[in-house]
Each structure stands twice: as C-alpha cells, then as structure tokens.
Design a protein around this motif. Sequence first.
Motif, PDB file in Angstrom:
ATOM      1  N   LEU A  24      27.196  30.095  33.049  1.00 55.38           N
ATOM      2  CA  LEU A  24      26.593  31.374  33.389  1.00 55.38           C
ATOM      3  C   LEU A  24      27.065  32.134  34.644  1.00 55.38           C
ATOM      4  CD1 LEU A  24      22.545  30.791  32.330  1.00 55.38           C
ATOM      5  CD2 LEU A  24      24.535  31.787  30.835  1.00 55.38           C
ATOM      6  N   ALA A  25      27.320  31.327  35.528  1.00 52.22           N
ATOM      7  CA  ALA A  25      28.109  31.933  36.798  1.00 52.22           C
ATOM      8  C   ALA A  25      29.355  32.548  36.520  1.00 52.22           C
ATOM      9  CB  ALA A  25      27.894  30.821  37.931  1.00 52.22           C
ATOM     10  N   GLU A  26      29.973  31.905  35.687  1.00 49.50           N
ATOM     11  CA  GLU A  26      31.416  32.592  35.277  1.00 49.50           C
ATOM     12  C   GLU A  26      31.255  33.902  34.737  1.00 49.50           C
ATOM     13  OE1 GLU A  26      33.807  28.073  35.300  1.00 49.50           O
ATOM     14  OE2 GLU A  26      33.017  29.154  33.354  1.00 49.50           O
ATOM     15  N   LEU A  27      30.129  33.756  33.563  1.00 47.58           N
ATOM     16  CA  LEU A  27      29.997  35.063  32.812  1.00 47.58           C
ATOM     17  C   LEU A  27      29.459  36.133  33.646  1.00 47.58           C
ATOM     18  CD1 LEU A  27      29.675  36.346  30.061  1.00 47.58           C
ATOM     19  CD2 LEU A  27      27.463  35.434  29.846  1.00 47.58           C
ATOM     20  N   ARG A  28      28.611  35.616  34.782  1.00 45.53           N
ATOM     21  CA  ARG A  28      27.922  36.725  35.626  1.00 45.53           C
ATOM     22  C   ARG A  28      29.141  37.385  36.347  1.00 45.53           C
ATOM     23  NH1 ARG A  28      26.085  35.681  40.493  1.00 45.53           N
ATOM     24  NH2 ARG A  28      25.750  33.543  39.977  1.00 45.53           N
ATOM     25  N   GLU A  29      30.056  36.511  37.035  1.00 44.50           N
ATOM     26  CA  GLU A  29      31.148  37.046  37.714  1.00 44.50           C
ATOM     27  C   GLU A  29      31.881  38.130  36.992  1.00 44.50           C
ATOM     28  OE1 GLU A  29      34.561  35.322  40.640  1.00 44.50           O
ATOM     29  OE2 GLU A  29      34.047  33.996  38.734  1.00 44.50           O
ATOM     30  N   VAL A  30      32.127  37.943  35.715  1.00 42.08           N
ATOM     31  CA  VAL A  30      32.908  38.962  34.975  1.00 42.08           C
ATOM     32  C   VAL A  30      32.041  40.188  34.953  1.00 42.08           C
ATOM     33  CG1 VAL A  30      33.743  39.596  32.734  1.00 42.08           C
ATOM     34  CG2 VAL A  30      33.960  37.299  33.409  1.00 42.08           C
ATOM     35  N   TYR A  31      30.879  40.131  34.672  1.00 44.53           N
ATOM     36  CA  TYR A  31      29.832  41.307  34.990  1.00 44.53           C
ATOM     37  C   TYR A  31      29.985  41.958  36.254  1.00 44.53           C
ATOM     38  CZ  TYR A  31      27.685  40.851  30.289  1.00 44.53           C
ATOM     39  OH  TYR A  31      27.676  40.983  28.682  1.00 44.53           O
ATOM     40  N   GLU A  32      29.869  41.321  37.303  1.00 44.04           N
ATOM     41  CA  GLU A  32      30.040  41.764  38.422  1.00 44.04           C
ATOM     42  C   GLU A  32      31.324  42.345  39.091  1.00 44.04           C
ATOM     43  OE1 GLU A  32      26.583  39.037  40.810  1.00 44.04           O
ATOM     44  OE2 GLU A  32      28.775  38.473  40.846  1.00 44.04           O
ATOM     45  N   THR A  33      32.489  41.889  38.627  1.00 44.58           N
ATOM     46  CA  THR A  33      33.785  42.143  38.807  1.00 44.58           C
ATOM     47  C   THR A  33      34.033  43.462  38.158  1.00 44.58           C
ATOM     48  OG1 THR A  33      34.379  39.948  39.072  1.00 44.58           O
ATOM     49  CG2 THR A  33      36.211  41.667  38.511  1.00 44.58           C
ATOM     50  N   VAL A  34      33.647  43.660  36.823  1.00 41.39           N
ATOM     51  CA  VAL A  34      33.773  44.761  36.005  1.00 41.39           C
ATOM     52  C   VAL A  34      33.106  46.110  36.307  1.00 41.39           C
ATOM     53  CG1 VAL A  34      33.897  45.943  33.665  1.00 41.39           C
ATOM     54  CG2 VAL A  34      34.665  43.676  34.172  1.00 41.39           C
ATOM     55  N   LEU A  35      31.855  45.758  36.929  1.00 38.64           N
ATOM     56  CA  LEU A  35      30.870  46.732  37.095  1.00 38.64           C
ATOM     57  C   LEU A  35      30.817  47.116  38.632  1.00 38.64           C
ATOM     58  CD1 LEU A  35      27.739  45.498  34.903  1.00 38.64           C
ATOM     59  CD2 LEU A  35      29.125  47.245  34.778  1.00 38.64           C
ATOM     60  N   ARG A  36      31.432  46.256  39.296  1.00 41.53           N
ATOM     61  CA  ARG A  36      31.714  46.419  40.807  1.00 41.53           C
ATOM     62  C   ARG A  36      30.320  46.534  41.668  1.00 41.53           C
ATOM     63  NH1 ARG A  36      36.950  48.228  42.473  1.00 41.53           N
ATOM     64  NH2 ARG A  36      38.297  47.472  40.870  1.00 41.53           N
ATOM     65  N   ARG A  37      29.297  45.594  41.082  1.00 39.22           N
ATOM     66  CA  ARG A  37      28.093  45.501  41.904  1.00 39.22           C
ATOM     67  C   ARG A  37      27.562  44.234  41.502  1.00 39.22           C
ATOM     68  NH1 ARG A  37      23.929  46.556  38.299  1.00 39.22           N
ATOM     69  NH2 ARG A  37      24.544  47.299  36.168  1.00 39.22           N
ATOM     70  N   PRO A  38      26.755  43.581  42.600  1.00 42.37           N
ATOM     71  CA  PRO A  38      26.167  42.225  42.447  1.00 42.37           C
ATOM     72  C   PRO A  38      25.010  42.294  41.435  1.00 42.37           C
ATOM     73  CG  PRO A  38      25.534  43.172  44.472  1.00 42.37           C
ATOM     74  CD  PRO A  38      26.607  44.162  43.875  1.00 42.37           C
ATOM     75  N   LEU A  39      24.794  41.093  40.698  1.00 45.78           N
ATOM     76  CA  LEU A  39      23.514  40.984  39.835  1.00 45.78           C
ATOM     77  C   LEU A  39      22.603  39.647  40.296  1.00 45.78           C
ATOM     78  CD1 LEU A  39      25.561  41.301  36.336  1.00 45.78           C
ATOM     79  CD2 LEU A  39      24.137  43.264  37.480  1.00 45.78           C
ATOM     80  N   ASP A  40      21.546  39.924  40.313  1.00 49.75           N
ATOM     81  CA  ASP A  40      20.737  39.143  40.651  1.00 49.75           C
ATOM     82  C   ASP A  40      20.885  37.700  39.553  1.00 49.75           C
ATOM     83  OD1 ASP A  40      18.133  37.794  41.976  1.00 49.75           O
ATOM     84  OD2 ASP A  40      17.631  37.564  40.026  1.00 49.75           O
TER      85      ASP A  40
END
Length: 247
Positions: A172-188
């Motif tokens: 899940l951390a790897e998946l969240r990193e994709v979202y954060e990288t593409v969106l350019r913002r951190p996610l909780d």
Amino acid sequence: MARQHADDARLAVSTVIFALEPGATPDARHAASDRRSLWIPLVRRLREPGKDRWALPGGWLGRGEALETAAARTLEETTGVTPAYLEQLYTFGAPDRSPDERVVSVVYWALVRPEETTGAIDDPNVRWFDPDDLPDLAFDHNAIVQYALARLRTKLGYSQIAHAFLEPTFTLAELREVYETVLRRPLDPANFRRTVEASGALIETGEVRTGTRYRPPKLYRPAEPADTGANGLFRVPIAPHLRKSPS
C-alpha cells in the motif's frame, strides 16, 4: 474542395511517456533533487520546422500501418522505451499547429515502470524532463503534455491506472507513493489505507515484502486483473466500487 484539403493533411503519431524514474540522466535543473518525481522523455528536433527544440517522440504513420503499431515503433526508434501500457489519448489537428503543412497527430500515452526504461537511449538528443516544468516545446506539444498530465491525474480518481507504474504485486505504501508522485501532494497514510481497503479494488496475496528494515508489509494485487488488449498491451479496468450499477 473539402476532399482536396483533407487529402493534403499528413498523419503522424506521437506518444507522451510517463515514468516515475527516468531511464537516463534527467535535465540538469532537476538532477540534484532527491525527490521522486514524474518524468517524460523528449527528443531534440534535428531539422526544421522547430529545429533544436524539444518535442514528443513520434513520426509519420506508415502506409498500411496500424496506429498502435506506429506508436510503439516510433517510440522504440526514438527513445528505446517499449512500454507495456500504451493507450490512445487524443487527436490533435488544428490547421496551424505545423507552420509549413497540415499535420494531424494521433497521440498515445504510455505509463512505464522503472525496469521498462533500462533500455532507454542515452543520447544528447534524448532527455528526460519534469512535465510540470517544461521548456518551450515544438509545435503544440506543451499543450499536449498538459492535456495528458491532466488526464492522468483525473484517471487516478476513478480507475486502477496507478497499477501500471507498479509490479503485479505491491504494498500500500508503494501504491500511495504513485498517487503522491503524480498528484504532487502528500496523502495521509491511514486515510489512504482505509479508502483503498474499503474500495474492494485490491486483494491481499498472503505474502509480504521481504528485506525491509521494519515489519514486512503485506503485498496486494488488483481485485480484477487488467484486460489484455490488441498486441498484448495493458488495459486498466475501472475500479469495481466506482462502476455504475446496471439500470
């Protein structure tokens, strides 16, 4: 008369490639940054129009050649990248987009994992750029990249497109990193975990990621395998919880 104008147009194929890690040395403006980012490769034009300006990889459609085949061919010829995910994005055909002739471009986009960029051409005329910080590109390629980037960020919200950047199983951390990288913002992390687990879009594999410093994280896979399109290319299904119910 209308038929004559249509026959004068030439058909080209271009591709916007998104990677979480570049396949060659990135632009010097970003080389010192240790922040993981989104990258796209561009090629330097060696002839007019637009000589010495950066542009999307692409080329002319061959006689009798399928569009998807042309996109894959020109991509490999110009950048050395052979992505598993290749999808038609949009057609750009403004009459004035090329200064000396009418050119209609069918644009594809590709999402690549790090290992898919290992064969990328390392050449002064091929360079990786941050898509949010581009120079003035040839033709209308700035607008094309921004269209593709907006489409990518939008699709994160209603499809499993993020999986195209990952291995078949992932944490899940790897998946969240994709979202954060593409969106350019951190996610909780806690909220992200709850949202993903409640979606029904992922299934635990029963395995864990080994070799980590802390407690081995669980590995997941998509609940519904991606469909295989023409030529074995990757197609990402809509997340199950976001599909409309049959009326």
